[in-house]
Enzyme design. Structure first.
Site, PDB file in Angstrom:
ATOM      1  N   ARG A 171       0.862  -1.267   0.080  1.00  0.00           N
ATOM      2  CA  ARG A 171       0.021  -0.298  -0.040  1.00  0.00           C
ATOM      3  C   ARG A 171       0.795   1.274  -0.013  1.00  0.00           C
ATOM      4  NH1 ARG A 171      -3.134  -3.589   2.772  1.00  0.00           N
ATOM      5  NH2 ARG A 171      -4.928  -4.274   1.382  1.00  0.00           N
ATOM      6  N   ASP A 200      -0.045  -6.593  -3.244  1.00  0.00           N
ATOM      7  CA  ASP A 200      -1.491  -6.475  -3.253  1.00  0.00           C
ATOM      8  C   ASP A 200      -2.173  -5.628  -4.092  1.00  0.00           C
ATOM      9  OD1 ASP A 200      -4.028  -6.164  -1.491  1.00  0.00           O
ATOM     10  OD2 ASP A 200      -2.481  -6.646   0.197  1.00  0.00           O
ATOM     11  N   HIS A 270      -6.737 -10.044  -3.663  1.00  0.00           N
ATOM     12  CA  HIS A 270      -5.709  -9.005  -3.408  1.00  0.00           C
ATOM     13  C   HIS A 270      -4.810  -9.164  -4.668  1.00  0.00           C
ATOM     14  CE1 HIS A 270      -6.910  -7.176   0.288  1.00  0.00           C
ATOM     15  NE2 HIS A 270      -7.378  -8.345   0.651  1.00  0.00           N
ATOM     16  N   ASP A 333      -6.819 -14.185   2.137  1.00  0.00           N
ATOM     17  CA  ASP A 333      -7.739 -13.492   2.759  1.00  0.00           C
ATOM     18  C   ASP A 333      -8.736 -12.847   1.668  1.00  0.00           C
ATOM     19  OD1 ASP A 333      -5.651 -11.904   2.143  1.00  0.00           O
ATOM     20  OD2 ASP A 333      -6.326 -10.423   3.341  1.00  0.00           O
ATOM     21  N   GLU A 334      -9.807 -12.387   2.237  1.00  0.00           N
ATOM     22  CA  GLU A 334     -10.608 -11.539   1.472  1.00  0.00           C
ATOM     23  C   GLU A 334     -10.881 -11.631   0.112  1.00  0.00           C
ATOM     24  OE1 GLU A 334     -10.316  -7.793   4.654  1.00  0.00           O
ATOM     25  OE2 GLU A 334      -8.708  -7.684   2.851  1.00  0.00           O
ATOM     26  N   TYR A 436      -3.178  -5.560  15.551  1.00  0.00           N
ATOM     27  CA  TYR A 436      -3.568  -4.400  14.435  1.00  0.00           C
ATOM     28  C   TYR A 436      -2.891  -3.213  14.614  1.00  0.00           C
ATOM     29  CZ  TYR A 436      -4.900  -7.664  11.062  1.00  0.00           C
ATOM     30  OH  TYR A 436      -5.122  -8.797   9.932  1.00  0.00           O
ATOM     31  N   PHE A 437      -1.516  -2.690  14.589  1.00  0.00           N
ATOM     32  CA  PHE A 437      -0.878  -1.860  14.922  1.00  0.00           C
ATOM     33  C   PHE A 437      -1.093  -0.737  14.248  1.00  0.00           C
ATOM     34  CE2 PHE A 437       2.834  -3.851  17.793  1.00  0.00           C
ATOM     35  CZ  PHE A 437       1.791  -4.455  18.568  1.00  0.00           C
ATOM     36  N   ASP A 438      -1.747  -0.560  13.030  1.00  0.00           N
ATOM     37  CA  ASP A 438      -2.282   0.261  12.181  1.00  0.00           C
ATOM     38  C   ASP A 438      -3.513   0.998  13.054  1.00  0.00           C
ATOM     39  OD1 ASP A 438      -3.541  -2.094  11.557  1.00  0.00           O
ATOM     40  OD2 ASP A 438      -4.375  -1.326   9.459  1.00  0.00           O
ATOM     41  N   TRP A 487      -0.443  -2.796   8.591  1.00  0.00           N
ATOM     42  CA  TRP A 487      -0.796  -2.304   7.184  1.00  0.00           C
ATOM     43  C   TRP A 487      -0.586  -1.141   6.989  1.00  0.00           C
ATOM     44  CZ3 TRP A 487      -1.728  -6.631   4.716  1.00  0.00           C
ATOM     45  CH2 TRP A 487      -2.057  -7.867   5.483  1.00  0.00           C
ATOM     46  N   GLU A 489      -1.997   1.287   4.686  1.00  0.00           N
ATOM     47  CA  GLU A 489      -2.676   1.864   3.960  1.00  0.00           C
ATOM     48  C   GLU A 489      -2.679   3.623   4.220  1.00  0.00           C
ATOM     49  OE1 GLU A 489      -3.890  -0.837   5.095  1.00  0.00           O
ATOM     50  OE2 GLU A 489      -5.362  -1.499   3.961  1.00  0.00           O
TER      51      GLU A 489
END
Ligand SMILES: [Zn+2]
Length: 558
Positions: A171, A200, A270, A333-334, A436-438, A487, A489
C-alpha cells in the site's frame, strides 16, 4: 591518543547513567536486579553475592570461531552505548577479563541462554548461536543501565518459537534502508520472524523475472484516494519495488540477526496489481488498473485458468529461490466470489465439485465456508509448495478445506486460531483485536497521524495470551506464537510506521517471550521507560502517551 579510549576512562570513574544525565538511575544498590529487568523480561534473574563486574578498558570479547558474527554485534552494541571498541579474541590468556560467548549443551532450548556475571567476567552460554544472540540483547540492554554490573545468573528462553512482526510494503513502499532499520527493531525485541507483505491490489513490490510487467506495470499506480476512501484522487503517480538482489540483501541482513523473512504473495484475491500487469489472469480479461483505493476488490485470479497456475508456480519458484524460509505465506484472505459466479469457466469447474460457489466475502470467522473454488486453488498451491519442501501459511479464511499441514494465521479474532489449533493446524495468533498496530493507540485521535479506525491501547496488546489455559493441551502445542501486523494504507511514510509500532511492539515482545506468570503491566511500564532510551539512541519515532512530560512529535513530523 588511541582513538576511542578517552571516553572509556571517564566510565571508570562515572557510572554510565551519570553521563547520560539521569542521576536517579545511576546508583543501583548492590543486589538490585533492576539492571537486568529488560524488555522482554527474562524468565529467571537470580542475584548473586560478591563484587560487581565493571565494564571498563581492558575487557575483551572471547568467542569461538562459530560465534564471530554474534561477537561483532556485541562489539558494535557496546560501542554505540559506551563508545568503546572492545577487541574480539578467540583464545583466553591469563589475567584478562572477558565477556565470553559460547554455545553450550548446558542450555536445553535452542533459543535459550544463561547469562552469568561475576567480578571476574561475563559469560553468555546459548543453546545455539541464536540463544547467544538473545543473551547479547539482554546484556546490551542491561549495560545501557550502567557499566557497573552486579553479580547475577539469568536463565532465559522464549515462550514461543514464532515471534513475528509484519510490514505491508504494498500500500505504501518503504526503502530497503528502512526495512533494515525495522528489522533492527525486531532484533532489539528478540523477535525472529519478519512477515514481508510484498503484493496487493495497490502495488506489486517484488521483481519476478519471468513476469516482468509485474514491475513495469504492477508496481506503479497513477494515483491514490485521499483520506478514508473519499471520492478525491490525488492523481499523483506512486510506485516502488524491490529487485531480487535487494530482497536477498534483506534476507541476509535479517538472517545475521537470527530473523527469518517470511514472504507473502497474497492470492487469489488482493491480486489487482498482477491483473493490471497481465489481464488474461482475470475472469473478464480486464482491462484493470492498479488499485487507487483501499478495501477489498472484486477482481481476483480466475482459478479455472491453467495460465493462472503457471503464473503462480513461476512466481513461487522465484520467491523460493530468494527466500530460504521453509514457510511461505500465500495470503488467501478477503476473496470475493462475484467474478467466479459470472465466469462460465469458473462455473464449469465449480460444477465438478457439486457444491454452491460459496460466499467467502462474508467474513464471519466461524460460520463462513470457504468457496470450493478457493479451496481448489489453495490446495494446488499448497501441493506445489509441499512438492518443493516448503510449507504454506495462510490467513484464517483458508482453514476450511486446507490440509492439516497448512499453517493458519488467525486475524479475525483469536477464535479461528483456536478452532484451527483444536483441529491440529499450527497457528500464529495475530488477531485484529490485539495485534493490528495500524489501529489507533489512544482514544482521542485528533493528534494521531493514522486514520485507521480501531482502538488498541498498549495495555490491551500486553494482555494478549496467544495460548490460554482455556484451550486443550494439544491445541496449545499447535500455537506457535504471535505477531503484530502493520498495514500501510494510512502509513504514508517511515516515521508513521515507527510511531504506530512503538511502543506497542515492546508490549508484544513480552507476549511472545515472557511466561504469563512473569508478566505485570505496571512493572513492564518501568522496563519500557528504560527501553525508550534505545528508541532515542537510534532515532526511532515513538508514541509518548505514557510519558506526558515528553514532547510528542508534531503533525509536520509525519
Ligand atoms: Zn474465472
Amino acid at each position: 591518543m588511541v582513538k576511542g579510549l578517552l571516553p572509556f576512562y571517564l566510565f571508570i570513574f562515572l557510572p554510565f547513567n551519570t553521563l547520560a544525565g539521569d542521576p536517579a538511575r545511576s546508583a543501583l544498590p548492590l543486589g538490585s536486579s533492576k539492571n537486568y529487568e529488560v524488555v522482554p523480561l527474562p524468565q529467571s534473574i537470580v542475584m548473586q553475592k560478591g563484587e560487581p563486574f565493571i565494564l571498563e578498558a581492558g575487557v575483551e570479547i572471547l568467542a569461538t570461531a562459530n560465534l564471530q558474527q554474534e561477537a561483532a554485534f556485541l562489539q558494535q552494541y557496546l560501542k554505540e552505548i559506551t563508545w568503546n571498541d572492545l577487541p574480539i579474541v578467540q583464545k583466553r590468556v591469563k589475567k584478562v577479563r572477558y565477556i565470553e560467548l559460547a554455545v553450550s549443551p548446558n542450555v536445553k532450548e535452542a533459543e535459550g541462554y544463561i547469562l552469568t556475571v561475576n567480578q571476574k567476567g561475563v559469560t553468555i552460554q546459548g543453546g545455539s548461536a541464536a540463544g547467544v544472540f538473545y543473551g547479547i540483547q539482554t546484556l546490551r540492554k542491561a549495560v545501557k543501565e550502567g557499566v557497573i554490573m552486579n553479580p547475577v545468573i539469568i536463565t532465559d528462553a522464549p515462550r514461543f518459537t514464532w515471534r513475528g512482526m509484519h510490514l505491508d510494503c504494498s500500500r505504501h513502499f518503504f526503502s530497503t534502508d528502512f526495512v533494515k532499520k525495522f528489522i533492527d527493531l525486531l532484533a532489539l525485541h528478540n523477535m525472529n520472524r519478519f512477515h514481508w507483505h510484498l503484493t496487493d491490489d495497490q502495488g506489486w513490490r517484488i521483481e519476478i523475472k519471468k513476469w516482468p510487467k509485474l514491475i513495469s506495470v504492477g508496481s506503479q499506480r497513477t494515483g491514490t484516494i485521499i483520506g478514508t476512501n473519499s471520492d478525491i484522487d490525488d492523481g499523483i503517480p506512486y510506485g516502488g519495488y524491490y529487485s531480487q538482489d535487494e530482497a536477498r540483501e534483506i534476507v541476509a541482513y535479517a538472517a545475521a540477526r537470527h530473523i527469518t523473512v517470511i514472504p507473502e504473495i497474497d492470492m487469489p484475491g488482493h491480486m489487482l496489481a498482477a491483473l493490471a500487469s497481465y489481464p488474461e489472469l482475470g475472469c473478464t480479461s480486464g482491462p484493470y488498473q492498479v488499485g487507487h483505493y483501499w478495501g477489498v476488490y472484486k477482481d481476483v485470479l480466475c482459478v479455472s485458468n491453467e495460465r493462472v497456475y503457471q503464473f503462480v508456480e513461476d512466481v513461487l519458484t522465484e520467491i523460493m529461490d530468494i527466500f530460504p524460509s521453509e514457510v511461505i505465506h500465500i495470503g488467501g484472505d478477503e476473496t470475493p466470489t462475484d467474478k467466479w459466479q459470472q465466469c462460465p469457466k469458473c462455473q464449469a469447474l465449480n460444477a465438478t465439485f457439486g457444491k454452491p460457489t460459496g460466499q467467502s466475502e462474508e467474513f464471519s470467522p466461524l460460520t463462513s465456508r470457504l468457496s470450493p473454488l478457493q479451496a481448489h486453488f489453495t490446495k494446488r498451491v499448497f501441493d506445489f509448495l509441499t512438492a518443493h519442501h516448503r510449507r504454506a501459511l495462510g490467513w484464517d479464511e483458508i482453514l476450511d478445506g486446507s490440509p492439516l499441514d497448512a499453517m493458519i494465521m488467525s486475524w479475525r479474532g483469536t477464535e479461528p486460531g483456536a478452532k484451527a489449533a483444536e483441529t491440529g493446524h499450527d497457528v500464529v495468533m495475530t488477531p485484529t483485536t490485539f495485534c493490528y498496530f495500524d489501529y489507533q493507540q489512544v482514544e482521542d485521535t485528533q493528534f494521531e497521524p493514522s486514520r485507521c479506525g480501531g482502538f488498541i491501547p498498549i495495555e490491551k496488546v500486553y494482555s494478549l495470551d496467544p495460548a490460554p489455559d482455556s484451550l486443550s493441551t494439544a491445541a496449545r502445542e499447535h500455537i506457535l506464537g504471535a505477531q503484530a501486523n502493520l498495514w500501510s494504507e494510512y502509513m504514508t511514510n517511515e516515521a508513521m510506521v515507527e510511531y504506530q509500532a512503538l511502543p506497542r511492539m515492546s508490549a508484544l515482545s513480552e507476549v511472545q517471550w515472557t511466561k504469563p506468570e512473569r508478566k505485570d503491566y505496571e512493572a513492564f511500564k518501568e522496563r519500557l521507560t528504560r527501553l525508550t532510551e534505545f528508541f532515542e539512541l537510534y532515532h526511532y519515532q515513538y508514541a509518548k502517551h505514557l510519558w506526558p512530560d515528553r514532547q510528542m512529535p508534531s503533525r509536520w513530523q509525519f
